[in-house]
Design a protein around this motif. Structure first.
Motif, PDB file in Angstrom:
ATOM      1  N   ALA A   1       0.829  -1.209   0.000  1.00  0.00           N
ATOM      2  CA  ALA A   1       0.000   0.000   0.000  1.00  0.00           C
ATOM      3  C   ALA A   1       0.861   1.255   0.000  1.00  0.00           C
ATOM      4  O   ALA A   1       0.547   2.243  -0.677  1.00  0.00           O
ATOM      5  CB  ALA A   1      -0.924  -0.010   1.224  1.00  0.00           C
ATOM      6  N   TRP A   2       1.952   1.221   0.756  1.00  0.00           N
ATOM      7  CA  TRP A   2       2.910   2.337   0.808  1.00  0.00           C
ATOM      8  C   TRP A   2       3.480   2.599  -0.591  1.00  0.00           C
ATOM      9  O   TRP A   2       3.507   3.747  -1.065  1.00  0.00           O
ATOM     10  CB  TRP A   2       3.988   1.984   1.818  1.00  0.00           C
ATOM     11  CG  TRP A   2       5.167   2.900   1.909  1.00  0.00           C
ATOM     12  CD1 TRP A   2       5.371   4.080   1.257  1.00  0.00           C
ATOM     13  CD2 TRP A   2       6.327   2.702   2.726  1.00  0.00           C
ATOM     14  NE1 TRP A   2       6.573   4.629   1.614  1.00  0.00           N
ATOM     15  CE2 TRP A   2       7.177   3.812   2.512  1.00  0.00           C
ATOM     16  CE3 TRP A   2       6.724   1.707   3.616  1.00  0.00           C
ATOM     17  CZ2 TRP A   2       8.409   3.935   3.163  1.00  0.00           C
ATOM     18  CZ3 TRP A   2       7.946   1.834   4.257  1.00  0.00           C
ATOM     19  CH2 TRP A   2       8.776   2.927   4.032  1.00  0.00           C
ATOM     20  N   ASP A   3       3.892   1.553  -1.289  1.00  0.00           N
ATOM     21  CA  ASP A   3       4.479   1.717  -2.617  1.00  0.00           C
ATOM     22  C   ASP A   3       3.438   2.224  -3.625  1.00  0.00           C
ATOM     23  O   ASP A   3       3.731   3.116  -4.442  1.00  0.00           O
ATOM     24  CB  ASP A   3       5.059   0.373  -3.078  1.00  0.00           C
ATOM     25  CG  ASP A   3       5.985   0.535  -4.262  1.00  0.00           C
ATOM     26  OD1 ASP A   3       6.860   1.424  -4.227  1.00  0.00           O
ATOM     27  OD2 ASP A   3       5.818  -0.203  -5.251  1.00  0.00           O
ATOM     28  N   LEU A   4       2.236   1.656  -3.558  1.00  0.00           N
ATOM     29  CA  LEU A   4       1.186   2.105  -4.480  1.00  0.00           C
ATOM     30  C   LEU A   4       0.831   3.564  -4.253  1.00  0.00           C
ATOM     31  O   LEU A   4       0.573   4.317  -5.199  1.00  0.00           O
ATOM     32  CB  LEU A   4      -0.055   1.216  -4.309  1.00  0.00           C
ATOM     33  CG  LEU A   4       0.053  -0.204  -4.875  1.00  0.00           C
ATOM     34  CD1 LEU A   4      -1.203  -1.005  -4.523  1.00  0.00           C
ATOM     35  CD2 LEU A   4       0.248  -0.166  -6.387  1.00  0.00           C
ATOM     36  N   TRP A   5       0.787   3.960  -3.000  1.00  0.00           N
ATOM     37  CA  TRP A   5       0.463   5.352  -2.659  1.00  0.00           C
ATOM     38  C   TRP A   5       1.445   6.325  -3.302  1.00  0.00           C
ATOM     39  O   TRP A   5       1.067   7.362  -3.830  1.00  0.00           O
ATOM     40  CB  TRP A   5       0.478   5.502  -1.135  1.00  0.00           C
ATOM     41  CG  TRP A   5       0.346   6.909  -0.636  1.00  0.00           C
ATOM     42  CD1 TRP A   5      -0.719   7.742  -0.789  1.00  0.00           C
ATOM     43  CD2 TRP A   5       1.334   7.650   0.084  1.00  0.00           C
ATOM     44  NE1 TRP A   5      -0.461   8.959  -0.200  1.00  0.00           N
ATOM     45  CE2 TRP A   5       0.788   8.924   0.346  1.00  0.00           C
ATOM     46  CE3 TRP A   5       2.616   7.355   0.552  1.00  0.00           C
ATOM     47  CZ2 TRP A   5       1.494   9.900   1.047  1.00  0.00           C
ATOM     48  CZ3 TRP A   5       3.310   8.331   1.260  1.00  0.00           C
ATOM     49  CH2 TRP A   5       2.752   9.575   1.495  1.00  0.00           C
ATOM     50  N   ILE A   6       2.728   5.956  -3.306  1.00  0.00           N
ATOM     51  CA  ILE A   6       3.754   6.829  -3.895  1.00  0.00           C
ATOM     52  C   ILE A   6       3.675   6.810  -5.419  1.00  0.00           C
ATOM     53  O   ILE A   6       3.729   7.852  -6.083  1.00  0.00           O
ATOM     54  CB  ILE A   6       5.146   6.381  -3.413  1.00  0.00           C
ATOM     55  CG1 ILE A   6       5.278   6.640  -1.917  1.00  0.00           C
ATOM     56  CG2 ILE A   6       6.240   7.106  -4.178  1.00  0.00           C
ATOM     57  CD1 ILE A   6       6.535   6.072  -1.309  1.00  0.00           C
ATOM     58  N   VAL A   7       3.539   5.616  -5.984  1.00  0.00           N
ATOM     59  CA  VAL A   7       3.524   5.490  -7.452  1.00  0.00           C
ATOM     60  C   VAL A   7       2.294   6.164  -8.051  1.00  0.00           C
ATOM     61  O   VAL A   7       2.387   6.936  -9.024  1.00  0.00           O
ATOM     62  CB  VAL A   7       3.571   3.996  -7.837  1.00  0.00           C
ATOM     63  CG1 VAL A   7       3.363   3.841  -9.341  1.00  0.00           C
ATOM     64  CG2 VAL A   7       4.898   3.381  -7.426  1.00  0.00           C
TER      65      VAL A   7
ATOM     66  N   ASN B   1       0.442   8.538  -6.857  1.00  0.00           N
ATOM     67  CA  ASN B   1       0.442   9.990  -6.684  1.00  0.00           C
ATOM     68  C   ASN B   1       1.619  10.667  -7.364  1.00  0.00           C
ATOM     69  O   ASN B   1       1.687  11.901  -7.398  1.00  0.00           O
ATOM     70  CB  ASN B   1       0.453  10.339  -5.200  1.00  0.00           C
ATOM     71  CG  ASN B   1      -0.875  10.055  -4.523  1.00  0.00           C
ATOM     72  OD1 ASN B   1      -1.847  10.810  -4.670  1.00  0.00           O
ATOM     73  ND2 ASN B   1      -0.946   8.942  -3.801  1.00  0.00           N
ATOM     74  N   GLY B   2       2.556   9.874  -7.877  1.00  0.00           N
ATOM     75  CA  GLY B   2       3.696  10.440  -8.598  1.00  0.00           C
ATOM     76  C   GLY B   2       4.663  11.207  -7.714  1.00  0.00           C
ATOM     77  O   GLY B   2       5.300  12.164  -8.172  1.00  0.00           O
ATOM     78  N   TYR B   3       4.769  10.802  -6.446  1.00  0.00           N
ATOM     79  CA  TYR B   3       5.675  11.496  -5.536  1.00  0.00           C
ATOM     80  C   TYR B   3       7.125  11.168  -5.887  1.00  0.00           C
ATOM     81  O   TYR B   3       7.462  10.034  -6.246  1.00  0.00           O
ATOM     82  CB  TYR B   3       5.409  11.091  -4.088  1.00  0.00           C
ATOM     83  CG  TYR B   3       4.070  11.548  -3.558  1.00  0.00           C
ATOM     84  CD1 TYR B   3       3.526  12.768  -3.929  1.00  0.00           C
ATOM     85  CD2 TYR B   3       3.351  10.761  -2.655  1.00  0.00           C
ATOM     86  CE1 TYR B   3       2.305  13.189  -3.429  1.00  0.00           C
ATOM     87  CE2 TYR B   3       2.130  11.176  -2.151  1.00  0.00           C
ATOM     88  CZ  TYR B   3       1.610  12.387  -2.547  1.00  0.00           C
ATOM     89  OH  TYR B   3       0.407  12.805  -2.063  1.00  0.00           O
ATOM     90  N   THR B   4       7.975  12.172  -5.745  1.00  0.00           N
ATOM     91  CA  THR B   4       9.409  11.941  -5.914  1.00  0.00           C
ATOM     92  C   THR B   4       9.996  11.451  -4.590  1.00  0.00           C
ATOM     93  O   THR B   4       9.347  11.519  -3.538  1.00  0.00           O
ATOM     94  CB  THR B   4      10.112  13.232  -6.340  1.00  0.00           C
ATOM     95  OG1 THR B   4       9.984  14.208  -5.278  1.00  0.00           O
ATOM     96  CG2 THR B   4       9.487  13.795  -7.609  1.00  0.00           C
ATOM     97  N   SER B   5      11.252  10.991  -4.656  1.00  0.00           N
ATOM     98  CA  SER B   5      11.891  10.488  -3.435  1.00  0.00           C
ATOM     99  C   SER B   5      12.120  11.591  -2.418  1.00  0.00           C
ATOM    100  O   SER B   5      12.279  11.324  -1.227  1.00  0.00           O
ATOM    101  CB  SER B   5      13.226   9.820  -3.786  1.00  0.00           C
ATOM    102  OG  SER B   5      14.102  10.754  -4.397  1.00  0.00           O
ATOM    103  N   THR B   6      12.116  12.842  -2.878  1.00  0.00           N
ATOM    104  CA  THR B   6      12.272  13.956  -1.947  1.00  0.00           C
ATOM    105  C   THR B   6      11.035  14.117  -1.076  1.00  0.00           C
ATOM    106  O   THR B   6      11.127  14.496   0.096  1.00  0.00           O
ATOM    107  CB  THR B   6      12.537  15.267  -2.713  1.00  0.00           C
ATOM    108  OG1 THR B   6      13.651  15.088  -3.584  1.00  0.00           O
ATOM    109  CG2 THR B   6      12.803  16.418  -1.767  1.00  0.00           C
ATOM    110  N   VAL B   7       9.880  13.811  -1.661  1.00  0.00           N
ATOM    111  CA  VAL B   7       8.627  13.907  -0.899  1.00  0.00           C
ATOM    112  C   VAL B   7       8.424  12.663  -0.055  1.00  0.00           C
ATOM    113  O   VAL B   7       8.175  12.747   1.162  1.00  0.00           O
ATOM    114  CB  VAL B   7       7.446  14.112  -1.864  1.00  0.00           C
ATOM    115  CG1 VAL B   7       6.125  14.148  -1.096  1.00  0.00           C
ATOM    116  CG2 VAL B   7       7.629  15.377  -2.681  1.00  0.00           C
ATOM    117  N   ALA B   8       8.517  11.503  -0.703  1.00  0.00           N
ATOM    118  CA  ALA B   8       8.315  10.243   0.017  1.00  0.00           C
ATOM    119  C   ALA B   8       9.022   9.140  -0.761  1.00  0.00           C
ATOM    120  O   ALA B   8       8.654   8.867  -1.916  1.00  0.00           O
ATOM    121  CB  ALA B   8       6.820   9.932   0.159  1.00  0.00           C
ATOM    122  N   PRO B   9      10.018   8.507  -0.171  1.00  0.00           N
ATOM    123  CA  PRO B   9      10.744   7.437  -0.872  1.00  0.00           C
ATOM    124  C   PRO B   9       9.932   6.148  -0.918  1.00  0.00           C
ATOM    125  O   PRO B   9       9.078   5.900  -0.068  1.00  0.00           O
ATOM    126  CB  PRO B   9      12.003   7.261  -0.013  1.00  0.00           C
ATOM    127  CG  PRO B   9      11.585   7.685   1.350  1.00  0.00           C
ATOM    128  CD  PRO B   9      10.571   8.777   1.158  1.00  0.00           C
TER     129      PRO B   9
END
Length: 251
Positions: free
Chosen positions: A23-29, A31-39
């Motif tokens: 769920a953590w990985d899907l949330w980032i992918v 939403n298109g977050y960069t590693s600066t926002v959320a790795p």
């Protein structure tokens, strides 16, 4: 075969952790977050695995001050609970003070604590002790209040004073309750110590998190949070094992 079956059953019970990571990985992918926002979790886990040696001093420090605060807060709460049970006059003084300490957020008290004991280890341990104090106070008091009347009457018939009722009967009733408070507050002690380190410490997981965030090293910052979570769970398991051993001795 039995060991393999036990291992397989243990792995099956880890599915909530796998679900959280996915769920953590899907949330980032999504939403298109960069590693600066959320790795992504894989980078965080890799940072913990590769740089685990860098985490160890901070983990040991945080666990040490957490243990100091937990023991100190539990001891103070235990003594305060006995004082309230012992005397109505002391109850009128200790109970309001305990409620005030419980009601004020720890973040609001940290400047006062720093002013009194200074910055550094003493402030971190004091902040942690204040978090652990109130549950120990409440559970000790409830244990003393649960002394059966029959046991109390028996002691009085045999000529026992209040101190003997406390030491030979009351403590035995309060101890299991006190261990419940230890189990409940042990994980909170780790998080309280980490918060104090984040706000005014120079060592520990809180300071490591603050430093990593300042340098935009988000994998290390999130890795610190991950390590703190694992440490809190292990501390809870240890406190639960201690509670069972104490219960087996006194009940």
């Amino acid at each position: 075969m039995s060991r393999l079956r036990t291992l397989a059953m243990g792995l099956v019970h880890l599915w909530p952790i796998a679900l959280i990571i996915v769920a953590w990985d899907l949330w980032i992918v999504l939403n298109g977050y960069t590693s600066t926002v959320a790795p992504r979790p894989w980078f965080v886990i890799a940072d913990v695995a590769v740089g685990f040696g860098d985490y160890v001093p901070s983990v040991l420090y945080t666990l040490g001050v957490s243990l100091g605060g937990l023991v100190g807060g539990t001891a103070i709460g235990f003594v305060a609970g006995i004082a309230v049970w012992w005397s109505a006059a002391l109850s009128g003084v200790v109970t309001p003070a305990a409620l005030v300490i419980r009601s004020v957020p720890i973040t609001a008290m940290i400047p006062i604590i720093a002013r009194i004991v200074g910055y550094g280890d003493a402030a971190v341990i004091t902040s942690t002790a204040l978090i652990c104090f109130f549950p120990a106070f409440v559970f000790t008091l409830s244990g003393l209040a649960s002394i059966p009347d029959s046991g109390r009457d028996l002691f009085r018939v045999m000529g026992a004073g209040k101190a003997q009722v406390l030491t030979r009967l009351g403590v035995l009733h309060a101890l299991p309750n006190l261990m419940i408070s230890v189990r409940i507050t042990a994980p909170s002690a780790v998080l309280a110590a980490m918060l104090a380190e984040f706000l005014m410490g120079t060592n520990g997981l809180g300071a490591l998190f603050s430093e990593s965030r300042s340098y935009m090293d988000m994998e290390r910052a999130w890795g610190t949070a991950l390590v703190a979570t694992v440490a809190s769970v292990l501390v809870f398991v240890g406190a639960r094992a201690l509670e069972r051993r104490v219960d087996a001795r006194v009940t």
